[in-house]
Design a protein around this motif. Structure first.
Motif, mmCIF file in Angstrom:
data_model
loop_
_atom_site.group_PDB
_atom_site.id
_atom_site.type_symbol
_atom_site.label_atom_id
_atom_site.label_comp_id
_atom_site.label_asym_id
_atom_site.label_seq_id
_atom_site.Cartn_x
_atom_site.Cartn_y
_atom_site.Cartn_z
ATOM 1 N N ARG A 157 2.131 2.249 -3.612
ATOM 2 C CA ARG A 157 1.151 2.778 -4.559
ATOM 3 C C ARG A 157 1.075 4.301 -4.549
ATOM 4 O O ARG A 157 0.406 4.895 -5.400
ATOM 5 N N GLU A 190 0.819 -1.209 0.000
ATOM 6 C CA GLU A 190 0.000 0.000 0.000
ATOM 7 C C GLU A 190 0.856 1.264 0.000
ATOM 8 O O GLU A 190 0.457 2.299 -0.527
ATOM 9 N N THR A 238 -1.991 -1.581 -9.101
ATOM 10 C CA THR A 238 -2.351 -0.245 -8.641
ATOM 11 C C THR A 238 -3.460 0.331 -9.526
ATOM 12 O O THR A 238 -3.880 -0.286 -10.495
#
Length: 229
Positions: free
Chosen positions: A169, A166, A196
């Motif tokens: 991204r 995460e 993504t």
């Protein structure tokens, strides 16, 4: 990290383009690219440390372009809170995972480059980086940094902990992938960016160093207009 501010006039412009350069590179990689009107350029390179300090307060608009290992560096700076709000963040020929079997340079190849880079084999690597000797000015500029310096830089980046998925991204809005990349496999770049929500542009005829085909930064800041697959 080294930072070099290249101004378009004697006083700060209203807009700033941040460019995070690739491993082993110098400003020769991009000095032929003309800035858009009203922009200054902040060149960031040499990732032997995480030292970074820059005053973004004069600028009301900031875009980010990062190439190759510069994508990792830009991700790091963003996660550290070192970058201002960005209008665009475009990754070129790279991912936030420079040493990764699925999303970057396969680990065995990364480690072999780090462990076996010598003066006598640097020319072969430089040819792979540049797509041959056709880009003579860039090929020559790669010789200005010592082999020891490059090994230290590669070792430092390779030893850093991986970003959580995460984290990797952000802050990206677009990825440009050269299909003929001989440094970071295009398939690995695609494998990451397809996890993504960023827009992806693939360049069917481009090598790892794609900048020789362009004359203005504006072309790269509008990746949807580039010839692509």
């Amino acid at each position: 990290m080294k930072q070099l501010l290249l101004r378009s006039a004697s006083s700060p412009a209203p807009a700033l383009l941040i460019f995070c350069n690739g491993w082993a590179m110098t400003r020769a990689a991009i000095e032929h690219l003309a800035l858009p009107p009203g922009y200054d350029l902040l060149l960031v390179e040499d990732y032997r440390s995480q030292d970074f300090s820059f005053d973004f307060s004069p600028y009301t608009h900031v875009d980010l372009l990062a190439w190759s290992m510069g994508v990792w560096a830009a991700t790091l700076l963003h996660l550290q809170g070192q970058l201002p709000p960005l209008s665009k963040a475009i990754a070129i020929a790279g991912t936030p995972y420079p040493r990764h079997d699925d999303w970057g340079i396969p680990c065995a190849i990364f480690d072999a480059t780090r462990d076996n880079l010598r003066e006598e084999n640097r020319e072969r690597f430089n040819r792979r980086m540049c797509g041959g000797k056709r880009l003579r000015h860039l090929f020559d500029s790669l010789k200005t940094r010592s082999t020891e310096e490059l090994i230290t830089e590669l070792s430092y980046v390779g030893s850093q902990p991986l970003f959580a998925s995460e984290q990797g991204r952000t802050p990206w809005t677009h990825a440009i992938i050269p299909i003929k990349d001989r440094i970071i496999p295009a398939a690995n770049q695609l494998a990451w960016w397809q996890t993504t929500d960023v827009a992806i542009t693939t360049l069917p005829e481009a090598d790892h160093y794609p900048f020789g085909a362009y004359s203005h930064w504006e072309q790269l800041l509008s990746p949807d207009t580039l010839p692509h697959e």
